[in-house]
Design a protein around this motif. Sequence first.
Motif, PDB file in Angstrom:
ATOM      1  N   GLN A   1      39.034  39.510  37.111  1.00  0.00           N
ATOM      2  CA  GLN A   1      37.666  39.376  37.907  1.00  0.00           C
ATOM      3  C   GLN A   1      36.655  40.589  37.343  1.00  0.00           C
ATOM      4  O   GLN A   1      35.580  40.917  38.039  1.00  0.00           O
ATOM      5  CB  GLN A   1      37.747  39.617  39.349  1.00  0.00           C
ATOM      6  CG  GLN A   1      38.635  38.685  40.050  1.00  0.00           C
ATOM      7  CD  GLN A   1      37.924  37.359  40.061  1.00  0.00           C
ATOM      8  OE1 GLN A   1      36.863  37.266  40.190  1.00  0.00           O
ATOM      9  NE2 GLN A   1      38.686  36.329  39.797  1.00  0.00           N
ATOM     10  N   HIS A   2      37.028  41.580  36.527  1.00  0.00           N
ATOM     11  CA  HIS A   2      36.592  42.581  36.097  1.00  0.00           C
ATOM     12  C   HIS A   2      35.367  41.988  35.199  1.00  0.00           C
ATOM     13  O   HIS A   2      35.118  41.147  34.403  1.00  0.00           O
ATOM     14  CB  HIS A   2      37.397  43.697  35.395  1.00  0.00           C
ATOM     15  CG  HIS A   2      36.580  44.845  35.013  1.00  0.00           C
ATOM     16  ND1 HIS A   2      35.735  45.250  34.344  1.00  0.00           N
ATOM     17  CD2 HIS A   2      36.872  46.126  35.794  1.00  0.00           C
ATOM     18  CE1 HIS A   2      35.318  46.302  34.319  1.00  0.00           C
ATOM     19  NE2 HIS A   2      36.147  46.879  35.313  1.00  0.00           N
ATOM     20  N   PRO A   3      34.100  42.546  35.214  1.00  0.00           N
ATOM     21  CA  PRO A   3      32.875  42.224  34.491  1.00  0.00           C
ATOM     22  C   PRO A   3      33.172  42.571  32.814  1.00  0.00           C
ATOM     23  O   PRO A   3      32.403  41.644  32.119  1.00  0.00           O
ATOM     24  CB  PRO A   3      31.801  42.993  35.120  1.00  0.00           C
ATOM     25  CG  PRO A   3      32.179  44.277  35.816  1.00  0.00           C
ATOM     26  CD  PRO A   3      33.703  43.676  36.467  1.00  0.00           C
TER      27      PRO A   3
ATOM     28  N   GLU B   1      45.384  28.933  38.643  1.00  0.00           N
ATOM     29  CA  GLU B   1      44.044  28.927  39.296  1.00  0.00           C
ATOM     30  C   GLU B   1      43.158  29.780  38.857  1.00  0.00           C
ATOM     31  O   GLU B   1      42.021  29.533  38.333  1.00  0.00           O
ATOM     32  CB  GLU B   1      44.297  29.009  40.831  1.00  0.00           C
ATOM     33  CG  GLU B   1      42.993  28.571  41.665  1.00  0.00           C
ATOM     34  CD  GLU B   1      43.396  28.639  43.051  1.00  0.00           C
ATOM     35  OE1 GLU B   1      42.169  28.880  43.727  1.00  0.00           O
ATOM     36  OE2 GLU B   1      44.500  28.512  43.544  1.00  0.00           O
ATOM     37  N   ALA B   2      43.533  31.019  38.840  1.00  0.00           N
ATOM     38  CA  ALA B   2      42.529  32.144  38.188  1.00  0.00           C
ATOM     39  C   ALA B   2      42.253  32.022  36.836  1.00  0.00           C
ATOM     40  O   ALA B   2      40.930  32.102  36.777  1.00  0.00           O
ATOM     41  CB  ALA B   2      43.185  33.566  38.432  1.00  0.00           C
ATOM     42  N   LEU B   3      43.064  31.730  35.887  1.00  0.00           N
ATOM     43  CA  LEU B   3      42.733  31.386  34.765  1.00  0.00           C
ATOM     44  C   LEU B   3      41.728  30.493  34.494  1.00  0.00           C
ATOM     45  O   LEU B   3      40.782  30.297  33.608  1.00  0.00           O
ATOM     46  CB  LEU B   3      44.033  31.320  33.781  1.00  0.00           C
ATOM     47  CG  LEU B   3      45.023  32.621  33.717  1.00  0.00           C
ATOM     48  CD1 LEU B   3      46.316  32.225  33.075  1.00  0.00           C
ATOM     49  CD2 LEU B   3      44.105  33.595  32.848  1.00  0.00           C
ATOM     50  N   VAL B   4      41.908  29.255  35.208  1.00  0.00           N
ATOM     51  CA  VAL B   4      41.192  28.098  34.866  1.00  0.00           C
ATOM     52  C   VAL B   4      39.655  28.157  35.578  1.00  0.00           C
ATOM     53  O   VAL B   4      38.720  27.927  34.933  1.00  0.00           O
ATOM     54  CB  VAL B   4      41.715  26.854  35.827  1.00  0.00           C
ATOM     55  CG1 VAL B   4      40.684  25.722  35.808  1.00  0.00           C
ATOM     56  CG2 VAL B   4      43.209  26.290  34.718  1.00  0.00           C
TER      57      VAL B   4
ATOM     58  N   ILE C   1      42.447  41.072  27.971  1.00  0.00           N
ATOM     59  CA  ILE C   1      43.866  41.767  27.946  1.00  0.00           C
ATOM     60  C   ILE C   1      44.623  41.125  29.185  1.00  0.00           C
ATOM     61  O   ILE C   1      45.883  41.077  29.114  1.00  0.00           O
ATOM     62  CB  ILE C   1      43.608  43.509  27.932  1.00  0.00           C
ATOM     63  CG1 ILE C   1      44.832  43.780  27.423  1.00  0.00           C
ATOM     64  CG2 ILE C   1      43.246  43.828  29.109  1.00  0.00           C
ATOM     65  CD1 ILE C   1      45.431  43.402  26.155  1.00  0.00           C
ATOM     66  N   ALA C   2      43.952  41.129  30.364  1.00  0.00           N
ATOM     67  CA  ALA C   2      44.678  40.229  31.189  1.00  0.00           C
ATOM     68  C   ALA C   2      45.018  38.891  31.097  1.00  0.00           C
ATOM     69  O   ALA C   2      46.383  38.752  31.259  1.00  0.00           O
ATOM     70  CB  ALA C   2      43.648  40.312  32.578  1.00  0.00           C
TER      71      ALA C   2
END
Length: 114
Positions: free
Chosen positions: A55-57, A86-89, A64-65
Amino acid sequence: MTEMPPPPGMLALRRELGQQIRSGDSGGASGTLIKLVFQEDDRQWLEDKCLELLQHPDINLQEIAITAFGHIARIHGRLNRPIAEEALVALAAMRPELAGHIDDTLSDFEIFLQ
């Protein structure tokens, strides 16, 4: 059951990562996160940190995440796959330039998670 605090070395690396993120040192944060992925036993903490960084800008921290999620799958052999996927998509939809990297990590999930 009481949760044990992380060992001093891991706590120091966690703090270092936080300082690097806050100061905008994405290169340092990248190296520290990878160290943590290879040394930290608290897989849930790692997953939470990766979700936060997605979620970082800063696109470098997002990258890296993404990489770290693949390493977590390979090293630990488990993770909360539905939440990570879900977060990656969602990130791939927002940042199409990361879609190939995300696809690689999703492939890692297929290979290393049973």
